[in-house]
Every structure is written in C-alpha cells, then in structure tokens.
Design a protein around this motif. Sequence first.
Motif, short mmCIF file in Angstrom:
data_model
loop_
_atom_site.label_atom_id
_atom_site.label_comp_id
_atom_site.label_asym_id
_atom_site.label_seq_id
_atom_site.Cartn_x
_atom_site.Cartn_y
_atom_site.Cartn_z
N THR A 62 0.82 -1.21 0.00
CA THR A 62 0.00 0.00 0.00
C THR A 62 0.85 1.25 0.00
O THR A 62 1.94 1.28 0.55
CB THR A 62 -0.93 0.01 1.24
N GLU A 101 -11.59 9.14 0.11
CA GLU A 101 -10.31 8.81 0.75
C GLU A 101 -10.52 8.24 2.15
O GLU A 101 -9.76 7.38 2.59
CB GLU A 101 -9.40 10.04 0.76
N LEU A 157 -11.28 4.67 1.47
CA LEU A 157 -10.12 3.94 0.96
C LEU A 157 -9.18 3.50 2.07
O LEU A 157 -8.65 2.38 2.06
CB LEU A 157 -9.35 4.82 -0.04
N ALA A 163 -10.25 3.96 -5.67
CA ALA A 163 -8.95 4.56 -5.97
C ALA A 163 -9.00 5.30 -7.29
O ALA A 163 -8.37 6.35 -7.45
CB ALA A 163 -7.87 3.48 -6.00
N TRP A 200 -2.82 7.25 -6.39
CA TRP A 200 -4.07 6.51 -6.18
C TRP A 200 -4.36 5.58 -7.35
O TRP A 200 -4.81 4.44 -7.16
CB TRP A 200 -5.23 7.48 -5.98
N GLN A 217 -2.21 2.54 -7.04
CA GLN A 217 -2.72 1.64 -6.00
C GLN A 217 -3.97 0.92 -6.49
O GLN A 217 -4.17 -0.27 -6.23
CB GLN A 217 -3.04 2.44 -4.74
N GLY A 218 -4.81 1.65 -7.25
CA GLY A 218 -6.00 1.03 -7.80
C GLY A 218 -5.68 -0.12 -8.74
O GLY A 218 -6.36 -1.15 -8.74
#
Length: 233
Positions: free
Chosen positions: A74, A158, A161, A180, A199, A202-203
Amino acid sequence: MAAEFGRALRAHRRRARLTQAQVGQRVGYHHSLISKVESGARTPPRGLAVALDEVLGTGGELAALDIQDSPQQTLLSLLPGAAAGGVPIPLRRWPAVLPAAGIGCPEHGAVACRVPAAGSAHALLARLGRERPGPDLVHVLTALLHDCAATDALAPVEWALHRLAPADSRALLTLAAHYARVAGRLRAARGQDALGMAWLGQGLTWAAAAGDAGATARLLGDVAALTRVDVPA
C-alpha cells in the motif's frame, strides 16, 4: 528500491538501443510513464516489470527488482486522508437501489440490489475496517461511490479507501480499485497529479488482485490520460 529499478531499466533500454517511446509502445504505456519509472519518480504498475523483461530480454532481472510483489502493498501512508476521524459522508444523492449503469454490485453483479436507507448508512460505515463487511455494507459502499463520483466529494472517498485496505475479499478489492480510480481522478482535477497518479497506481494493484479486467482497463486509461505529457527520451 524504485530508484534501483529505474537505473536498471534505463541501462537495459539503452543497451537494447530503444527510446522510451519505443519501449512504451511495446509494453502499452506512454513514454512519459517510462521516463518517470526510470527516474525513480514512481514505481512500475503491476505487471509492467514482466513485460519489460520480455521486451528487453533481461532474463527476469527487472521482475526480480519489482517492489510490487504483494496485492496488499500500500501507498496509503504517503497519501492524504489516513487520519480522518468520523464518517464524513454527505449522502446527497442516496439511491434506494444500486444504479443499473456504471459500477454494479461487486458481489451480485449488475442487478438492482437494494441499498439500506441513508439513516442506517452511517452506522454501517462506522463498522468499516473493524469487521468483515456483509452485503448491506457492500451495497452502502457501492452507493456511496456513485454519490461521491457524481458530486466530486473527495473526503468520503479517501476516508473509505483508508478503511478498505487491506482488503481481503474479491468484492472489497474490486470496490477499493474503483474508489482509488475516483480518488485519482478527483486529485488530478484539483491539479494534484502526483497524488492522483499514486491513487491510480494503487487502484491497479487492487484491480489485479481482484482479477477485475474492467477496472484495470479504466485505470490504465486514466493513467495514460494523466501521463500524456511530452518527455524527452
């Protein structure tokens, strides 16, 4: 580790006598993303290292250096929203059923799943990150995503998330990937391209872990749009 990967990529690319644009074309990414990876400004999206190894004939060296070796890795410690307190959920467009268009229920597919009333949504959301979500909470999270995407509400996205990770089911990984994507688009719309790209990256990790080809394609489209800047090779 990102810097080491970038140095190795640059060395292999030059040894192969290819420009960043030529490498990007062969692996399906814009040359500006290749430039950022080479400079250590960002980590490679999941799967890119393997593709680069094939194009450059490195014998798997780049994949061995890839730090994205776990679906639970992450970037959240580097991103905003982690310290948010209560449930900052405006619930401005709360549906009775999930919309037929767009993101369907990650558990039941594109069907008109009923959504718990807005009055109980806050209580359900307060459990996020504390217990395994049941169908009601999954439906609330999906409805919230539609609401935030329609109203450009970044804080709730967020907030959710940071509580969706680490996700441990396909439904939650799918939701995390779509959240994300919305966060990345909203950050980029605010001129915060670095946060937006983080983001989106990460998605992609979550979408790959979920095996969600649709989410992966949409995220890659957003990455390409955000990196569509001329950078010299």
